[in-house]
Design an enzyme around this catalytic site. Sequence first.
Site, mmCIF file in Angstrom:
data_model
loop_
_atom_site.group_PDB
_atom_site.id
_atom_site.type_symbol
_atom_site.label_atom_id
_atom_site.label_comp_id
_atom_site.label_asym_id
_atom_site.label_seq_id
_atom_site.Cartn_x
_atom_site.Cartn_y
_atom_site.Cartn_z
ATOM 1 N N CYS A 55 0.698 -1.483 0.444
ATOM 2 C CA CYS A 55 -0.236 0.144 -0.451
ATOM 3 C C CYS A 55 1.067 1.791 -0.077
ATOM 4 O O CYS A 55 1.645 1.582 0.847
ATOM 5 C CB CYS A 55 -0.708 0.063 1.578
ATOM 6 N N CYS A 87 -0.418 4.123 2.078
ATOM 7 C CA CYS A 87 -0.298 4.008 3.695
ATOM 8 C C CYS A 87 1.437 4.458 3.707
ATOM 9 O O CYS A 87 1.744 4.787 4.799
ATOM 10 C CB CYS A 87 -0.030 2.629 4.016
ATOM 11 N N ASP A 88 2.505 3.657 2.938
ATOM 12 C CA ASP A 88 3.703 3.746 3.601
ATOM 13 C C ASP A 88 4.751 4.633 2.576
ATOM 14 O O ASP A 88 5.579 4.504 2.724
ATOM 15 C CB ASP A 88 4.374 1.979 2.793
#
Length: 322
Positions: A136, A139-140
């Site tokens: 993701c 997200c990261d």
Amino acid sequence: MSSNEVREVIIIGGGPAGYTAALYAARANLQPLVIEGFNWGGQLMITSDVENYPGYPEGIMGPEMMQDFRRQAERFGAEFVTDDVTRVDVSERPFRVWVEDEEHRAQTVIIATGASARQLGLESEVKLQGRGVSYCATCDAAFFPQKHVVVVGGGDSAMEEATFLTRFASKVTIVHRREEFRASQIMLDRARANEKIEWITNAVVDEVLGDGHVTGVRLRDVNTDETWEIEADGLFAAIGHDPNTGLFLDQLDHDEAGYLITKPGSTETNIPGVFAVGDVVDHVYRQAITAAGTGSMGALDAERYLAAQQGHVMAAEAAPRV
Ligand code: NAP
């Protein structure tokens, strides 16, 4: 262990779709039981900022949003089991749902088990998850400022993730197993126009390298079997998602990829009284807002189904005995 109680609604799954179904069902006084999964909250639990959910003009963290969804359903009487469903039987009524040996029964079931990101299937990948291996970018990506990351995949997700990653990383290498890309032309063109993105085709990741943290990947040419290593600080697998439908495949209609099939314009599956909502049905939009939307539809469909059933029972009771 089994209870004699037959619920009006059991909802399986605790993401945007499941909690919205729970909110609507609870407000319709159906006292839903939500078997939300051990890791409740769904894919938004591994997301940071959600900026495209209407009503949050400043954005909101994914886990916080899921907590809010859950609390709102709870406020109107939804009950929760924070565990995974292990077996389902919708071949007879009432429908039966098990969590290990604990049996729950209901007149309707709303399936909202979502989908999960596909993994490459490498031992080294599992070992380095959260240590440079991610599924993701949203997200990261911020963990890779001025770094080199590899993105695996050739679909829209891979293009989107790679393009997003260039906001942080100094270089992004897309590794794809074929020469042709599955991605839509517009997404592909956008990625191709990005100078930070490099391309390796006809290759797969054979091994994620690193001890404690990703330091590189070993690639394999799919035509010649030649292998070589490149240095990298992160690996993003963007190779699609699989619906979490293992429990239902032998009982409900599904497509080739395992997504459940519902009647057009409805959330009803091939079994009346069993409804499916969210990413378990939808492989196209896959948004929190669309999942929540279909979650509400599932609860409304269940409510109408129950009202119609009760109408039948009342009519039968009123009928003169002969
Ligand atoms: P996808 O379209 O199924 O693409 C998956 C890609 O990963 C394919 O290129 C596939 O290669 C590759 N792949 C699969 N398994 C692999 C493996 N084990 N090793 C290496 N490569 C592998 O999935 P997606 O990109 O997640 O897209 C899913 C749906 O969401 C699509 O309908 C897409 O249009 C949509 N979507 C839309 C947007 C947007 O419009 N903003 C963004 C993301 C996703 P092959 O091509 O060789 O099979």
